[in-house]
Motif scaffolding. Structure first.
Motif, PDB file in Angstrom:
ATOM      1  N   HIS A 112       0.856  -1.191   0.000  1.00 60.37           N
ATOM      2  CA  HIS A 112       0.000   0.000   0.000  1.00 60.37           C
ATOM      3  C   HIS A 112       0.893   1.243   0.000  1.00 60.37           C
ATOM      4  N   GLU A 152      -5.290   3.983  -1.183  1.00 65.00           N
ATOM      5  CA  GLU A 152      -6.484   3.824  -0.337  1.00 65.00           C
ATOM      6  C   GLU A 152      -7.108   5.177   0.012  1.00 65.00           C
ATOM      7  N   MET A 159      -7.411  11.150   9.533  1.00 62.58           N
ATOM      8  CA  MET A 159      -6.191  11.724   8.927  1.00 62.58           C
ATOM      9  C   MET A 159      -6.555  13.030   8.241  1.00 62.58           C
ATOM     10  N   HIS A 190     -13.540   3.500   6.330  1.00 63.50           N
ATOM     11  CA  HIS A 190     -13.331   4.849   5.789  1.00 63.50           C
ATOM     12  C   HIS A 190     -14.455   5.214   4.809  1.00 63.50           C
ATOM     13  N   GLU A 251      -8.850  -4.566  10.110  1.00 69.70           N
ATOM     14  CA  GLU A 251      -8.065  -3.428  10.596  1.00 69.70           C
ATOM     15  C   GLU A 251      -8.893  -2.664  11.629  1.00 69.70           C
TER      16      GLU A 251
END
Ligand SMILES: O=C(O)C(=O)CO
Length: 275
Positions: A112, A152, A159, A190, A251
């Motif tokens: 990633h 991603e 963030m 997300h 995750e």
């Protein structure tokens, strides 16, 4: 049912990092992902994976910095990748090459590339051009190594200022680069925070063949996928109906103990994860 990989950066944090592999295997996982391998020699990680009978399915290229210590410092200072950052091209390329060395040692098929936080006042077009240039280079370097590269969309609450936040932004770049080994990492946590309509987003994007990896967590606290506003039993059925054959990375931050929190997985009508 999907194949699940334990994310060892967020799960099993009750244990030191290298002990998390055996703990995940003891809970029945056959695959793992985590953020960064660079604090350990690749041979140490390869041995640890082999001893636990695990495969590595994903990790990240460095967030910034050029030594393991500088990478940790970069993360702590808030760096979240260099893909879109003008002037950081050499750091980006060195990080990708470092990640590819680890990917080969760990037999990991994908990495990633975090896209970075937008510098204040920088025109989006400049950042997009930088990202495109870097992605073209990275996709070629990774193709030479037989590895996929992923970008991603990440929510701006976790963030702030992150360059890629929507599925559409990430798919747009992937389409422009048009490299078969460049794909989108679709984190449903997300996706729900930024844009919602998750099942329809899966139905829109999975058939394009541009989604290379999926991640999950409950929304909004990023706990187990059996709590919060998303109905994962339903979404796993959507993945099956769409024939998704990739990995689903867990995750999430367990609420009260990683193994104790795996009830959601044990209740699913299939073996815990498949090779
Ligand atoms: O924060 C995330 O969702 C990530 O996958 C970072 O790599």
């Amino acid at each position: 049912m999907p194949r699940f990989a334990a994310n060892l950066s967020l799960m099993y944090t009750e244990q030191p990092f290298l002990e998390r592999f055996a703990a995940a295997a003891a809970d029945g996982f056959t695959a793992v992902e985590y953020l960064f391998p660079y604090a350990y020699a690749p041979e140490v990680l390869a041995d640890t994976l082999a001893q636990a009978g695990l495969q590595q399915v994903l990790f990240n290229a460095p967030p910034g910095g050029d030594t393991p210590e500088a990478m940790v410092a970069a993360w702590e200072e808030g760096m979240r990748g260099t893909l879109c950052l003008p002037g950081q091209e050499q750091v980006f390329q060195a990080g990708v090459l470092q990640a590819l060395r680890y990917a080969q040692a760990l037999r990991c098929p994908r990495i990633h590339l975090m896209s970075g936080r937008m510098p204040e006042g920088a025109p989006r077009k400049l950042l997009e051009d930088t990202a495109l240039c870097n992605l073209r280079w990275a996709a070629q370097a990774a193709a030479d190594a037989g590895v996929e590269v992923l970008i991603e969309p990440i929510n701006g609450r976790d963030m702030p200022g992150y360059f890629l936040q929507t599925q559409a932004q990430a798919h747009h770049l992937v389409q422009l680069v048009a490299a078969p080994n460049l794909k989108v990492q679709m984190d449903l946590y997300h996706c729900q925070i930024v844009e919602g309509d998750v099942a329809m987003k899966l139905r829109q994007y999975l058939p394009t063949g541009r989604v290379g990896h999926i991640q999950i967590a409950g929304v909004p606290e990023r706990h187990e996928p059996d709590v919060g506003e998303l109905n994962y039993d339903y979404l796993f059925g959507v993945l099956d109906a769409l024939g998704y054959a990739g990995w689903v990375g867990c995750e999430y931050r367990p609420r009260a103990g990683t193994s104790q929190g795996l009830g959601w997985l044990r209740r699913l009508p299939q073996e815990l994860s498949k090779k």
